[in-house]
Design a protein around this motif. Sequence first.
Motif, PDB file in Angstrom:
ATOM      1  N   GLU A  59     -19.450 -17.732  13.702  1.00 26.62           N
ATOM      2  CA  GLU A  59     -18.342 -16.635  14.081  1.00 26.62           C
ATOM      3  C   GLU A  59     -17.026 -16.955  13.557  1.00 26.62           C
ATOM      4  O   GLU A  59     -16.401 -15.991  12.895  1.00 26.62           O
ATOM      5  CB  GLU A  59     -18.398 -16.835  15.576  1.00 26.62           C
ATOM      6  N   VAL A  60     -16.716 -18.070  13.328  1.00 28.33           N
ATOM      7  CA  VAL A  60     -15.468 -18.322  12.737  1.00 28.33           C
ATOM      8  C   VAL A  60     -15.201 -18.114  11.016  1.00 28.33           C
ATOM      9  O   VAL A  60     -14.615 -17.288  10.585  1.00 28.33           O
ATOM     10  CB  VAL A  60     -14.852 -19.885  12.880  1.00 28.33           C
ATOM     11  N   LEU A  61     -16.486 -18.194  10.418  1.00 23.63           N
ATOM     12  CA  LEU A  61     -16.585 -17.981   8.962  1.00 23.63           C
ATOM     13  C   LEU A  61     -16.679 -16.389   8.859  1.00 23.63           C
ATOM     14  O   LEU A  61     -16.220 -15.747   7.986  1.00 23.63           O
ATOM     15  CB  LEU A  61     -18.027 -18.652   8.575  1.00 23.63           C
ATOM     16  N   ARG A  62     -17.300 -15.707   9.891  1.00 21.18           N
ATOM     17  CA  ARG A  62     -17.278 -14.202   9.905  1.00 21.18           C
ATOM     18  C   ARG A  62     -15.944 -13.897  10.008  1.00 21.18           C
ATOM     19  O   ARG A  62     -15.725 -12.820   9.008  1.00 21.18           O
ATOM     20  CB  ARG A  62     -18.340 -13.547  10.834  1.00 21.18           C
ATOM     21  N   GLN A  63     -15.404 -14.293  10.883  1.00 23.24           N
ATOM     22  CA  GLN A  63     -13.958 -13.645  11.224  1.00 23.24           C
ATOM     23  C   GLN A  63     -13.045 -13.993   9.908  1.00 23.24           C
ATOM     24  O   GLN A  63     -12.225 -13.082   9.654  1.00 23.24           O
ATOM     25  CB  GLN A  63     -13.400 -14.502  12.419  1.00 23.24           C
ATOM     26  N   PHE A  64     -13.276 -14.995   9.411  1.00 27.04           N
ATOM     27  CA  PHE A  64     -12.361 -15.557   8.042  1.00 27.04           C
ATOM     28  C   PHE A  64     -12.914 -14.281   7.067  1.00 27.04           C
ATOM     29  O   PHE A  64     -11.742 -14.064   6.140  1.00 27.04           O
ATOM     30  CB  PHE A  64     -12.595 -16.766   7.866  1.00 27.04           C
ATOM     31  N   LYS A  65     -13.904 -14.084   7.032  1.00 29.65           N
ATOM     32  CA  LYS A  65     -14.144 -13.456   5.772  1.00 29.65           C
ATOM     33  C   LYS A  65     -13.879 -12.000   5.913  1.00 29.65           C
ATOM     34  O   LYS A  65     -13.448 -11.319   4.877  1.00 29.65           O
ATOM     35  CB  LYS A  65     -15.851 -13.264   5.703  1.00 29.65           C
ATOM     36  N   VAL A  66     -13.944 -11.336   7.233  1.00 26.37           N
ATOM     37  CA  VAL A  66     -13.275 -10.155   7.700  1.00 26.37           C
ATOM     38  C   VAL A  66     -11.901 -10.221   7.146  1.00 26.37           C
ATOM     39  O   VAL A  66     -11.289  -9.260   6.636  1.00 26.37           O
ATOM     40  CB  VAL A  66     -13.415  -9.805   9.068  1.00 26.37           C
ATOM     41  N   TRP A  67     -11.179 -11.277   7.655  1.00 25.95           N
ATOM     42  CA  TRP A  67      -9.785 -11.318   7.227  1.00 25.95           C
ATOM     43  C   TRP A  67      -9.335 -11.312   5.934  1.00 25.95           C
ATOM     44  O   TRP A  67      -8.508 -10.633   5.283  1.00 25.95           O
ATOM     45  CB  TRP A  67      -9.369 -12.621   7.917  1.00 25.95           C
ATOM     46  N   ASP A  68     -10.234 -11.954   5.021  1.00 26.14           N
ATOM     47  CA  ASP A  68     -10.142 -12.342   3.641  1.00 26.14           C
ATOM     48  C   ASP A  68     -10.277 -10.857   3.050  1.00 26.14           C
ATOM     49  O   ASP A  68      -9.533 -10.435   1.936  1.00 26.14           O
ATOM     50  CB  ASP A  68     -10.980 -13.514   3.196  1.00 26.14           C
ATOM     51  N   ASP A  69     -11.299 -10.061   3.452  1.00 23.36           N
ATOM     52  CA  ASP A  69     -11.821  -8.958   2.897  1.00 23.36           C
ATOM     53  C   ASP A  69     -10.556  -8.044   3.174  1.00 23.36           C
ATOM     54  O   ASP A  69      -9.980  -7.070   2.058  1.00 23.36           O
ATOM     55  CB  ASP A  69     -12.958  -8.201   3.356  1.00 23.36           C
ATOM     56  N   HIS A  70      -9.900  -8.073   4.322  1.00 23.06           N
ATOM     57  CA  HIS A  70      -8.811  -7.182   4.567  1.00 23.06           C
ATOM     58  C   HIS A  70      -7.698  -7.528   3.890  1.00 23.06           C
ATOM     59  O   HIS A  70      -6.782  -6.586   3.127  1.00 23.06           O
ATOM     60  CB  HIS A  70      -8.492  -7.522   6.120  1.00 23.06           C
ATOM     61  N   MET A  71      -7.152  -8.828   3.560  1.00 22.67           N
ATOM     62  CA  MET A  71      -6.235  -9.003   2.880  1.00 22.67           C
ATOM     63  C   MET A  71      -6.531  -8.814   1.321  1.00 22.67           C
ATOM     64  O   MET A  71      -5.568  -8.406   0.730  1.00 22.67           O
ATOM     65  CB  MET A  71      -5.723 -10.646   2.951  1.00 22.67           C
ATOM     66  N   THR A  72      -7.592  -8.857   0.872  1.00 23.24           N
ATOM     67  CA  THR A  72      -8.016  -8.621  -0.511  1.00 23.24           C
ATOM     68  C   THR A  72      -7.800  -6.989  -0.758  1.00 23.24           C
ATOM     69  O   THR A  72      -7.222  -6.490  -1.971  1.00 23.24           O
ATOM     70  CB  THR A  72      -9.326  -8.743  -0.721  1.00 23.24           C
ATOM     71  N   ASP A  73      -8.146  -6.254   0.278  1.00 22.48           N
ATOM     72  CA  ASP A  73      -7.875  -4.787   0.255  1.00 22.48           C
ATOM     73  C   ASP A  73      -6.492  -4.464   0.027  1.00 22.48           C
ATOM     74  O   ASP A  73      -6.045  -3.589  -0.559  1.00 22.48           O
ATOM     75  CB  ASP A  73      -8.506  -3.963   1.360  1.00 22.48           C
ATOM     76  N   LYS A  74      -5.585  -5.086   0.961  1.00 24.17           N
ATOM     77  CA  LYS A  74      -4.282  -4.933   1.026  1.00 24.17           C
ATOM     78  C   LYS A  74      -3.532  -5.417  -0.414  1.00 24.17           C
ATOM     79  O   LYS A  74      -2.529  -4.616  -0.826  1.00 24.17           O
ATOM     80  CB  LYS A  74      -3.670  -5.633   2.164  1.00 24.17           C
ATOM     81  N   LEU A  75      -3.762  -6.520  -0.951  1.00 23.14           N
ATOM     82  CA  LEU A  75      -3.330  -6.943  -1.957  1.00 23.14           C
ATOM     83  C   LEU A  75      -3.799  -5.903  -3.379  1.00 23.14           C
ATOM     84  O   LEU A  75      -2.904  -5.582  -4.066  1.00 23.14           O
ATOM     85  CB  LEU A  75      -3.990  -8.284  -2.649  1.00 23.14           C
ATOM     86  N   ASP A  76      -5.011  -5.311  -3.176  1.00 24.12           N
ATOM     87  CA  ASP A  76      -5.406  -4.282  -4.267  1.00 24.12           C
ATOM     88  C   ASP A  76      -4.570  -3.368  -3.946  1.00 24.12           C
ATOM     89  O   ASP A  76      -4.166  -2.665  -5.063  1.00 24.12           O
ATOM     90  CB  ASP A  76      -6.872  -4.085  -3.931  1.00 24.12           C
ATOM     91  N   THR A  77      -4.155  -2.795  -2.678  1.00 27.34           N
ATOM     92  CA  THR A  77      -3.376  -1.444  -2.577  1.00 27.34           C
ATOM     93  C   THR A  77      -2.039  -1.654  -3.192  1.00 27.34           C
ATOM     94  O   THR A  77      -1.575  -0.905  -3.618  1.00 27.34           O
ATOM     95  CB  THR A  77      -3.450  -1.397  -0.878  1.00 27.34           C
ATOM     96  N   VAL A  78      -1.403  -3.010  -2.689  1.00 29.36           N
ATOM     97  CA  VAL A  78      -0.010  -3.042  -3.004  1.00 29.36           C
ATOM     98  C   VAL A  78       0.043  -3.226  -4.583  1.00 29.36           C
ATOM     99  O   VAL A  78       0.839  -2.823  -5.245  1.00 29.36           O
ATOM    100  CB  VAL A  78       0.371  -4.303  -2.506  1.00 29.36           C
ATOM    101  N   SER A  79      -1.153  -3.932  -5.285  1.00 30.80           N
ATOM    102  CA  SER A  79      -0.967  -4.021  -6.756  1.00 30.80           C
ATOM    103  C   SER A  79      -1.177  -2.655  -7.355  1.00 30.80           C
ATOM    104  O   SER A  79      -0.533  -2.176  -8.362  1.00 30.80           O
ATOM    105  CB  SER A  79      -2.261  -4.900  -7.211  1.00 30.80           C
ATOM    106  N   ALA A  80      -2.067  -1.692  -6.861  1.00 36.45           N
ATOM    107  CA  ALA A  80      -2.240  -0.304  -7.540  1.00 36.45           C
ATOM    108  C   ALA A  80      -0.760   0.388  -6.981  1.00 36.45           C
ATOM    109  O   ALA A  80      -0.619   1.047  -8.247  1.00 36.45           O
ATOM    110  CB  ALA A  80      -3.216   0.257  -6.838  1.00 36.45           C
ATOM    111  N   MET A  81      -0.172   0.167  -6.100  1.00 34.97           N
ATOM    112  CA  MET A  81       1.071   0.799  -6.031  1.00 34.97           C
ATOM    113  C   MET A  81       2.051   0.560  -6.962  1.00 34.97           C
ATOM    114  O   MET A  81       2.957   1.127  -7.260  1.00 34.97           O
ATOM    115  CB  MET A  81       1.551   0.821  -4.401  1.00 34.97           C
ATOM    116  N   THR A  82       1.997  -1.102  -7.198  1.00 38.03           N
ATOM    117  CA  THR A  82       3.066  -1.449  -8.019  1.00 38.03           C
ATOM    118  C   THR A  82       2.613  -0.966  -9.440  1.00 38.03           C
ATOM    119  O   THR A  82       3.753  -0.668 -10.104  1.00 38.03           O
ATOM    120  CB  THR A  82       3.168  -2.933  -8.106  1.00 38.03           C
TER     121      THR A  82
END
Length: 226
Positions: free
Chosen positions: A183-206
């Motif tokens: 369950e911890v690994l699943r939550q970490f994966k969800v958090w990692d995917d979320h952060m990756t999406d945010k970084l991609d969004t910020v990178s695209a905006m930049t």
Amino acid sequence: ASLVTEKILKEETVPFHMQKVRLDAGSILSSLALLPALGFIATRSQDIPWVSRPYDAHSCPWDSVCWDLGEGGCGNAACECECTSGIFAGWTPQNIGMLSLAVFINTAQGWLVGKVTQEFSVIHRAIADSFSLLAIYFIGDPIFNHTSLSNWALNLVAFIVPVSTATFSVATSEMQKVFKAKEVLRQFKVWDDHMTDKLDTVSAMTSDTESDNASDGSLGRNDSPL
């Protein structure tokens, strides 16, 4: 049944004594319903409530014809033992003290088992039961029945129940750790995917901002006077 009982005891919010009374009332009703069925499938006279049989083996030896249903039991002319029938056939004045003590101990044990199940789990209850069996085999039986503990094979067999119960308890604990880690690994994966999406969004905006700035700079140079 043990797992269902544990679920009931832990999920309900009513006091324990009310839960226990409800469970015991259901047990009494089910026992009364199964009593006739037991009498129909039983082959021994002492297991059939409505059959006339001797009070106990002290007043009538087991090899007496009174115990043999095939020979007519107490209805046989050769039977010389005093017979009775009913659910409380063995409750004679000589046995009532011991039987009452057994009922009290059994009732107290049932309440204790229920409380242990409510506070802990059926696994802990099974471990406690297994150690009580060890106490009976290694302490109670030699003291009261004068049995010998010289049979090492039988002594080792007596440890099967507690050892297997403890092994199951450890395995259950380890499985719970595995499920928690998963369950911890699943939550970490969800958090990692979320952060990756945010970084991609910020990178695209930049990148878009830099492209807009570059375009504005080019237009500014083209519009400048010669």
